[in-house]
Design an enzyme around this catalytic site. Structure first.
Site, PDB file in Angstrom:
ATOM      1  N   LYS A  15       3.604  -7.179  11.682  1.00 34.73           N
ATOM      2  CA  LYS A  15       2.888  -6.760  10.699  1.00 34.73           C
ATOM      3  C   LYS A  15       2.084  -7.891   9.971  1.00 34.73           C
ATOM      4  O   LYS A  15       1.070  -7.886   9.726  1.00 34.73           O
ATOM      5  CB  LYS A  15       3.563  -6.089   9.539  1.00 34.73           C
ATOM      6  CG  LYS A  15       4.167  -4.573  10.226  1.00 34.73           C
ATOM      7  CD  LYS A  15       5.079  -3.682   9.249  1.00 34.73           C
ATOM      8  CE  LYS A  15       6.180  -4.801   8.540  1.00 34.73           C
ATOM      9  NZ  LYS A  15       7.394  -5.123   9.439  1.00 34.73           N
ATOM     10  N   ARG A  90       7.731   2.482   2.825  1.00 36.32           N
ATOM     11  CA  ARG A  90       8.776   2.425   3.720  1.00 36.32           C
ATOM     12  C   ARG A  90       9.875   3.519   3.427  1.00 36.32           C
ATOM     13  O   ARG A  90      10.955   3.535   4.291  1.00 36.32           O
ATOM     14  CB  ARG A  90       9.663   1.056   3.392  1.00 36.32           C
ATOM     15  CG  ARG A  90       9.188  -0.144   4.287  1.00 36.32           C
ATOM     16  CD  ARG A  90      10.219  -1.335   3.670  1.00 36.32           C
ATOM     17  NE  ARG A  90      10.416  -2.464   4.796  1.00 36.32           N
ATOM     18  CZ  ARG A  90       9.904  -3.565   5.024  1.00 36.32           C
ATOM     19  NH1 ARG A  90       8.829  -3.809   4.222  1.00 36.32           N
ATOM     20  NH2 ARG A  90      10.521  -4.297   5.740  1.00 36.32           N
ATOM     21  N   ARG A 129      11.371 -16.660  14.234  1.00 32.06           N
ATOM     22  CA  ARG A 129      10.477 -16.847  13.100  1.00 32.06           C
ATOM     23  C   ARG A 129      10.357 -17.729  12.401  1.00 32.06           C
ATOM     24  O   ARG A 129      11.401 -18.015  11.685  1.00 32.06           O
ATOM     25  CB  ARG A 129      10.388 -15.451  12.544  1.00 32.06           C
ATOM     26  CG  ARG A 129       9.198 -15.376  11.507  1.00 32.06           C
ATOM     27  CD  ARG A 129       9.028 -14.040  10.662  1.00 32.06           C
ATOM     28  NE  ARG A 129      10.251 -13.242  10.048  1.00 32.06           N
ATOM     29  CZ  ARG A 129       9.940 -12.112   9.687  1.00 32.06           C
ATOM     30  NH1 ARG A 129       8.845 -11.423   9.747  1.00 32.06           N
ATOM     31  NH2 ARG A 129      11.113 -11.743   9.064  1.00 32.06           N
ATOM     32  N   ARG A 162      13.173 -17.834   6.706  1.00 29.15           N
ATOM     33  CA  ARG A 162      13.586 -17.000   5.684  1.00 29.15           C
ATOM     34  C   ARG A 162      15.013 -16.778   5.326  1.00 29.15           C
ATOM     35  O   ARG A 162      15.584 -16.658   6.461  1.00 29.15           O
ATOM     36  CB  ARG A 162      12.736 -15.675   5.833  1.00 29.15           C
ATOM     37  CG  ARG A 162      11.247 -15.684   5.196  1.00 29.15           C
ATOM     38  CD  ARG A 162      10.690 -14.644   5.562  1.00 29.15           C
ATOM     39  NE  ARG A 162      11.533 -13.061   5.435  1.00 29.15           N
ATOM     40  CZ  ARG A 162      10.945 -11.986   5.744  1.00 29.15           C
ATOM     41  NH1 ARG A 162       9.781 -11.896   6.175  1.00 29.15           N
ATOM     42  NH2 ARG A 162      11.805 -10.922   5.617  1.00 29.15           N
ATOM     43  N   ARG A 173      18.478  -4.901   8.811  1.00 28.27           N
ATOM     44  CA  ARG A 173      17.077  -4.642   8.451  1.00 28.27           C
ATOM     45  C   ARG A 173      16.676  -3.724   9.541  1.00 28.27           C
ATOM     46  O   ARG A 173      15.752  -2.750   9.187  1.00 28.27           O
ATOM     47  CB  ARG A 173      16.233  -5.692   8.253  1.00 28.27           C
ATOM     48  CG  ARG A 173      16.486  -6.282   6.958  1.00 28.27           C
ATOM     49  CD  ARG A 173      15.860  -7.540   6.513  1.00 28.27           C
ATOM     50  NE  ARG A 173      14.852  -7.987   7.318  1.00 28.27           N
ATOM     51  CZ  ARG A 173      14.787  -9.078   7.738  1.00 28.27           C
ATOM     52  NH1 ARG A 173      15.703  -9.961   7.952  1.00 28.27           N
ATOM     53  NH2 ARG A 173      13.533  -9.522   8.590  1.00 28.27           N
TER      54      ARG A 173
HETATM   55  P1  ADP Z   1       6.765  -8.431  10.647  1.00 22.34           P
HETATM   56  O1  ADP Z   1       5.725  -8.942   9.393  1.00 22.34           O
HETATM   57  O2  ADP Z   1       6.127  -7.192  10.886  1.00 22.34           O
HETATM   58  O3  ADP Z   1       8.045  -8.523  10.116  1.00 22.34           O
HETATM   59  P2  ADP Z   1       5.627 -10.731  11.576  1.00 22.34           P
HETATM   60  O4  ADP Z   1       4.386 -10.923  11.874  1.00 22.34           O
HETATM   61  O5  ADP Z   1       6.498 -11.889  10.739  1.00 22.34           O
HETATM   62  O6  ADP Z   1       6.355  -9.427  11.743  1.00 22.34           O
HETATM   63  O7  ADP Z   1       6.299 -11.377  13.313  1.00 22.34           O
HETATM   64  C1  ADP Z   1       7.323 -11.672  13.611  1.00 22.34           C
HETATM   65  C2  ADP Z   1       7.498 -12.682  14.741  1.00 22.34           C
HETATM   66  O8  ADP Z   1       7.056 -12.485  15.960  1.00 22.34           O
HETATM   67  C3  ADP Z   1       6.887 -14.114  14.417  1.00 22.34           C
HETATM   68  O9  ADP Z   1       7.870 -15.035  14.823  1.00 22.34           O
HETATM   69  C4  ADP Z   1       5.576 -13.822  14.943  1.00 22.34           C
HETATM   70  O10 ADP Z   1       4.913 -15.344  15.351  1.00 22.34           O
HETATM   71  C5  ADP Z   1       6.020 -13.226  16.251  1.00 22.34           C
HETATM   72  N1  ADP Z   1       4.983 -12.296  16.737  1.00 22.34           N
HETATM   73  C6  ADP Z   1       4.146 -11.513  16.214  1.00 22.34           C
HETATM   74  N2  ADP Z   1       3.270 -10.794  16.911  1.00 22.34           N
HETATM   75  C7  ADP Z   1       3.728 -11.112  18.268  1.00 22.34           C
HETATM   76  C8  ADP Z   1       3.297 -10.670  19.456  1.00 22.34           C
HETATM   77  N3  ADP Z   1       2.459  -9.730  19.730  1.00 22.34           N
HETATM   78  N4  ADP Z   1       3.911 -11.357  20.359  1.00 22.34           N
HETATM   79  C9  ADP Z   1       4.974 -12.098  20.240  1.00 22.34           C
HETATM   80  N5  ADP Z   1       5.386 -12.730  19.262  1.00 22.34           N
HETATM   81  C10 ADP Z   1       4.680 -12.056  18.269  1.00 22.34           C
HETATM   82  P1  ADP Z   2       9.779  -8.078   7.332  1.00 21.01           P
HETATM   83  O1  ADP Z   2       8.647  -8.914   7.681  1.00 21.01           O
HETATM   84  O2  ADP Z   2      11.087  -8.705   8.130  1.00 21.01           O
HETATM   85  O3  ADP Z   2       9.735  -6.650   7.980  1.00 21.01           O
HETATM   86  P2  ADP Z   2       9.307  -7.936   4.488  1.00 21.01           P
HETATM   87  O4  ADP Z   2       8.907  -9.303   4.186  1.00 21.01           O
HETATM   88  O5  ADP Z   2       8.624  -6.674   4.547  1.00 21.01           O
HETATM   89  O6  ADP Z   2      10.309  -7.865   5.720  1.00 21.01           O
HETATM   90  O7  ADP Z   2      10.593  -7.416   3.533  1.00 21.01           O
HETATM   91  C1  ADP Z   2      11.762  -8.093   3.271  1.00 21.01           C
HETATM   92  C2  ADP Z   2      12.567  -7.312   2.517  1.00 21.01           C
HETATM   93  O8  ADP Z   2      12.034  -6.802   1.155  1.00 21.01           O
HETATM   94  C3  ADP Z   2      12.995  -6.265   2.910  1.00 21.01           C
HETATM   95  O9  ADP Z   2      14.234  -6.257   3.773  1.00 21.01           O
HETATM   96  C4  ADP Z   2      13.290  -5.403   1.595  1.00 21.01           C
HETATM   97  O10 ADP Z   2      14.664  -5.696   1.190  1.00 21.01           O
HETATM   98  C5  ADP Z   2      12.228  -5.766   0.645  1.00 21.01           C
HETATM   99  N1  ADP Z   2      11.254  -5.033   0.744  1.00 21.01           N
HETATM  100  C6  ADP Z   2       9.806  -5.150   1.212  1.00 21.01           C
HETATM  101  N2  ADP Z   2       9.193  -4.155   1.211  1.00 21.01           N
HETATM  102  C7  ADP Z   2       9.672  -3.277   0.607  1.00 21.01           C
HETATM  103  C8  ADP Z   2       9.443  -1.623   0.399  1.00 21.01           C
HETATM  104  N3  ADP Z   2       8.263  -1.065   0.779  1.00 21.01           N
HETATM  105  N4  ADP Z   2      10.632  -1.053  -0.229  1.00 21.01           N
HETATM  106  C9  ADP Z   2      11.810  -1.390  -0.373  1.00 21.01           C
HETATM  107  N5  ADP Z   2      12.042  -2.774  -0.202  1.00 21.01           N
HETATM  108  C10 ADP Z   2      10.994  -3.608   0.640  1.00 21.01           C
END
Ligand code: ADP
Ligand code: ADP
Length: 218
Positions: A15, A90, A129, A162, A173
């Site tokens: 995302k 979420r 990541r 992180r 998560r």
């Molecule tokens: P999210 O915001 O949904 O948690 P991230 O954008 O932080 O996901 O991506 C999670 C990890 O996966 C990062 O290390 C990123 O570089 C990697 N990643 C994201 N998209 C892809 C993809 N299409 N193929 C392989 N690795 C990816």
């Molecule tokens: P990821 O990229 O791994 O999906 P995020 O950065 O989006 O993680 O979120 C990290 C943490 O922040 C979540 O595990 C949760 O504790 C909190 N969080 C983020 N967005 C929300 C939401 N919409 N509702 C509740 N908690 C949230």
């Protein structure tokens, strides 16, 4: 009219990666609730204090706190260019609150994009990541490495992992996602707003699919 889009997908689905690419490609700003919480943590605000224990445990921050923060972010000029919501909503109450907020301002969501990635792939992605502290770009040690190990390609920031990317929190998560966030997909599917994208394609291919879906919907 401004364009409002929701990006959904499990932790590690891509995302944040995609929201940043869409921001550049389409000129719509990313609103990532996880980033907003981390900013509050860094600045040691009351909201940050409240959010910390939930984030550290991999649990969701309570809806009223999250919704209040999004409302504030969108108030005033904060919504004039639209938004790509990343990691919000979420829960179903958050989805309902978002709809009501947008309706207050005569706006509505254009489309909800679901970046679908299997659980074992989510875990591999989270495990590798690394994030830039300056621009928030994310890298992956294997799948999307920076040109120079540990350093952001764009601004030279020193990449970090992180605090909530420990193995235990990652698993929690992902469970929380399947238990509490998957129902939001059904909610949007029933409204005919959900478009599913194969999130296991390359980063570039996922962006292309997302851009096509957004152009179709607007
Ligand atoms: P999210 O915001 O949904 O948690 P991230 O954008 O932080 O996901 O991506 C999670 C990890 O996966 C990062 O290390 C990123 O570089 C990697 N990643 C994201 N998209 C892809 C993809 N299409 N193929 C392989 N690795 C990816
Ligand atoms: P990821 O990229 O791994 O999906 P995020 O950065 O989006 O993680 O979120 C990290 C943490 O922040 C979540 O595990 C949760 O504790 C909190 N969080 C983020 N967005 C929300 C939401 N919409 N509702 C509740 N908690 C949230």
């Amino acid at each position: 009219m401004a364009t409002f889009v929701v990006l959904m997908g499990g932790p590690g689905a891509g995302k944040g990666t995609q929201a940043k690419r869409l921001e550049r490609e389409l000129g719509i700003p990313q609103i990532a609730t996880g980033d907003l919480f981390r900013e509050n943590l860094q600045n040691n605000t009351e909201l940050g204090q409240t959010a910390r224990k939930y984030m550290d445990a991999g649990e969701l921050v309570p809806d009223e706190v999250t919704i209040g923060m999004v409302r504030q972010r969108l108030s005033g000029e904060g919504r004039s260019q639209g938004a790509i919501f990343d990691g919000f909503p979420r829960t179903c109450p958050q989805a309902e609150a978002l709809e009501a907020l947008l309706a207050e301002w005569g706006e509505k969501l254009a489309v909800v994009l679901y970046i679908n990635v299997r659980r074992d792939v989510l875990l591999q992605r989270l495990a590798g990541r690394w994030t830039c502290p300056i621009c928030g770009r994310v890298y992956h040690v294997l799948f999307n490495p920076p040109k120079e190990a540990g350093v952001c390609d764009v601004d030279g920031g020193k990449l970090f992992q992180r605090a909530d990317d420990t193995e235990e929190t990652q698993r929690r998560r992902i469970d929380v996602y399947f238990e509490q966030t998957a129902p939001v997909l059904d909610y949007y599917r029933e409204q005919g707003m959900l478009v599913e994208i194969d999130g296991e394609q390359s980063i570039e291919e996922v962006t292309e699919s997302l851009v096509a879906a957004i152009r179709d919907a607007t």
